[in-house]
Design a protein around this motif. Sequence first.
Motif, PDB file in Angstrom:
ATOM      1  N   VAL A   3     -13.314  55.904   9.448  1.00  0.00           N
ATOM      2  CA  VAL A   3     -13.970  54.671   8.998  1.00  0.00           C
ATOM      3  C   VAL A   3     -13.732  53.558  10.013  1.00  0.00           C
ATOM      4  N   LEU A   4     -14.806  52.866  10.360  1.00  0.00           N
ATOM      5  CA  LEU A   4     -14.757  51.695  11.234  1.00  0.00           C
ATOM      6  C   LEU A   4     -15.228  50.491  10.435  1.00  0.00           C
ATOM      7  N   VAL A   5     -14.412  49.450  10.368  1.00  0.00           N
ATOM      8  CA  VAL A   5     -14.801  48.194   9.724  1.00  0.00           C
ATOM      9  C   VAL A   5     -15.068  47.160  10.804  1.00  0.00           C
ATOM     10  N   LEU A   6     -16.294  46.661  10.843  1.00  0.00           N
ATOM     11  CA  LEU A   6     -16.669  45.588  11.759  1.00  0.00           C
ATOM     12  C   LEU A   6     -16.763  44.296  10.949  1.00  0.00           C
ATOM     13  N   PHE A   7     -15.803  43.418  11.162  1.00  0.00           N
ATOM     14  CA  PHE A   7     -15.663  42.181  10.396  1.00  0.00           C
ATOM     15  C   PHE A   7     -16.273  41.034  11.185  1.00  0.00           C
ATOM     16  N   ALA A   8     -17.216  40.312  10.578  1.00  0.00           N
ATOM     17  CA  ALA A   8     -17.886  39.210  11.273  1.00  0.00           C
ATOM     18  C   ALA A   8     -17.891  37.979  10.394  1.00  0.00           C
ATOM     19  N   HIS A   9     -17.059  37.014  10.750  1.00  0.00           N
ATOM     20  CA  HIS A   9     -16.995  35.757   9.994  1.00  0.00           C
ATOM     21  C   HIS A   9     -16.739  34.618  10.975  1.00  0.00           C
ATOM     22  N   PRO A  10     -17.721  33.739  11.183  1.00  0.00           N
ATOM     23  CA  PRO A  10     -17.567  32.682  12.184  1.00  0.00           C
ATOM     24  C   PRO A  10     -16.755  31.479  11.735  1.00  0.00           C
ATOM     25  N   ALA A  11     -16.467  31.362  10.455  1.00  0.00           N
ATOM     26  CA  ALA A  11     -15.771  30.171   9.944  1.00  0.00           C
ATOM     27  C   ALA A  11     -14.557  30.603   9.125  1.00  0.00           C
ATOM     28  N   GLN A  12     -13.651  31.307   9.765  1.00  0.00           N
ATOM     29  CA  GLN A  12     -12.537  31.894   9.034  1.00  0.00           C
ATOM     30  C   GLN A  12     -11.574  30.860   8.479  1.00  0.00           C
ATOM     31  N   ARG A  13     -11.532  29.681   9.083  1.00  0.00           N
ATOM     32  CA  ARG A  13     -10.645  28.639   8.548  1.00  0.00           C
ATOM     33  C   ARG A  13     -11.087  28.176   7.173  1.00  0.00           C
ATOM     34  N   LYS A  14     -12.370  28.381   6.866  1.00  0.00           N
ATOM     35  CA  LYS A  14     -12.900  27.951   5.575  1.00  0.00           C
ATOM     36  C   LYS A  14     -12.989  29.096   4.575  1.00  0.00           C
ATOM     37  N   SER A  15     -12.528  30.280   4.980  1.00  0.00           N
ATOM     38  CA  SER A  15     -12.669  31.452   4.121  1.00  0.00           C
ATOM     39  C   SER A  15     -11.308  31.920   3.654  1.00  0.00           C
ATOM     40  N   SER A  16     -11.219  32.240   2.383  1.00  0.00           N
ATOM     41  CA  SER A  16      -9.995  32.869   1.888  1.00  0.00           C
ATOM     42  C   SER A  16     -10.295  34.275   1.401  1.00  0.00           C
ATOM     43  N   ILE A  17     -11.430  34.449   0.733  1.00  0.00           N
ATOM     44  CA  ILE A  17     -11.749  35.749   0.166  1.00  0.00           C
ATOM     45  C   ILE A  17     -11.999  36.780   1.260  1.00  0.00           C
ATOM     46  N   ASN A  18     -12.762  36.438   2.292  1.00  0.00           N
ATOM     47  CA  ASN A  18     -13.025  37.407   3.353  1.00  0.00           C
ATOM     48  C   ASN A  18     -11.780  37.714   4.170  1.00  0.00           C
ATOM     49  N   LEU A  19     -10.924  36.721   4.360  1.00  0.00           N
ATOM     50  CA  LEU A  19      -9.675  36.979   5.079  1.00  0.00           C
ATOM     51  C   LEU A  19      -8.760  37.868   4.255  1.00  0.00           C
ATOM     52  N   ALA A  20      -8.726  37.661   2.947  1.00  0.00           N
ATOM     53  CA  ALA A  20      -7.930  38.533   2.090  1.00  0.00           C
ATOM     54  C   ALA A  20      -8.462  39.958   2.123  1.00  0.00           C
ATOM     55  N   MET A  21      -9.784  40.112   2.108  1.00  0.00           N
ATOM     56  CA  MET A  21     -10.386  41.440   2.206  1.00  0.00           C
ATOM     57  C   MET A  21     -10.079  42.076   3.558  1.00  0.00           C
ATOM     58  N   ALA A  22     -10.153  41.281   4.619  1.00  0.00           N
ATOM     59  CA  ALA A  22      -9.845  41.800   5.950  1.00  0.00           C
ATOM     60  C   ALA A  22      -8.402  42.261   6.034  1.00  0.00           C
ATOM     61  N   ASP A  23      -7.497  41.495   5.435  1.00  0.00           N
ATOM     62  CA  ASP A  23      -6.082  41.862   5.442  1.00  0.00           C
ATOM     63  C   ASP A  23      -5.859  43.190   4.717  1.00  0.00           C
TER      64      ASP A  23
END
Length: 200
Positions: A3-23
């Motif tokens: 499995v390859l996960v390609l994570f694309a989020h340009p405004a990570q300072r404003k994101s908590s849910i996507n960063l938690a998912m990425a973690d």
Amino acid sequence: MRVLVLFAHPAQRKSSINLAMADVARRVDDLTFVDLYEEYPRFQINIDREQKRLLDHDVIVFQFPIYWYSTPSLLKEWQDLVLEYGFAYGPQGKLLADKFALISVTTGGRETDYSATGGNNYPLRQFLLPLQQTATLCGMKFLPPFVLHAANHIGTPEAQRHVASYGALLSLITTNQLDLDEAMTRDTIFPADLPIMAEH
């Protein structure tokens, strides 16, 4: 399954849910995680490296928030450059055939906003059709998306369940326990009802 996960989020300072998912994704065994904005902050994509990553994996997960009814700009650039004629499509471009594509997406709007009577006028799957058709053109199998609506508040029980289920979903794929045939019949993959292979 590789499995390859390609994570694309340009405004990570404003994101908590996507960063938690990425973690959570980073901690799944036998999974390759790539933060595209961290790797290519100037949009200088290494096409050879990205194509090799695709060849080395069976399931490609695109994790991103919906931006203006589409992908973040770097992910679109990645598609434009990496999915070349002769590699991903065309008479000699069958190298991604039979791989799986999975979209893990979050929206700011509620689920009811993505409907014929909602503020966005169409179901979310309508906005994902370009990605689905891209996968189809490349000979890939497009799995139903893993979706979290109204993703602005990670503290909600629904958001916390979604993050945990994302890790569970990725683990099921890497260990060949996700029922891919059952998943393909669904409109979306819900955290509370992951299609698990029946034991024999």
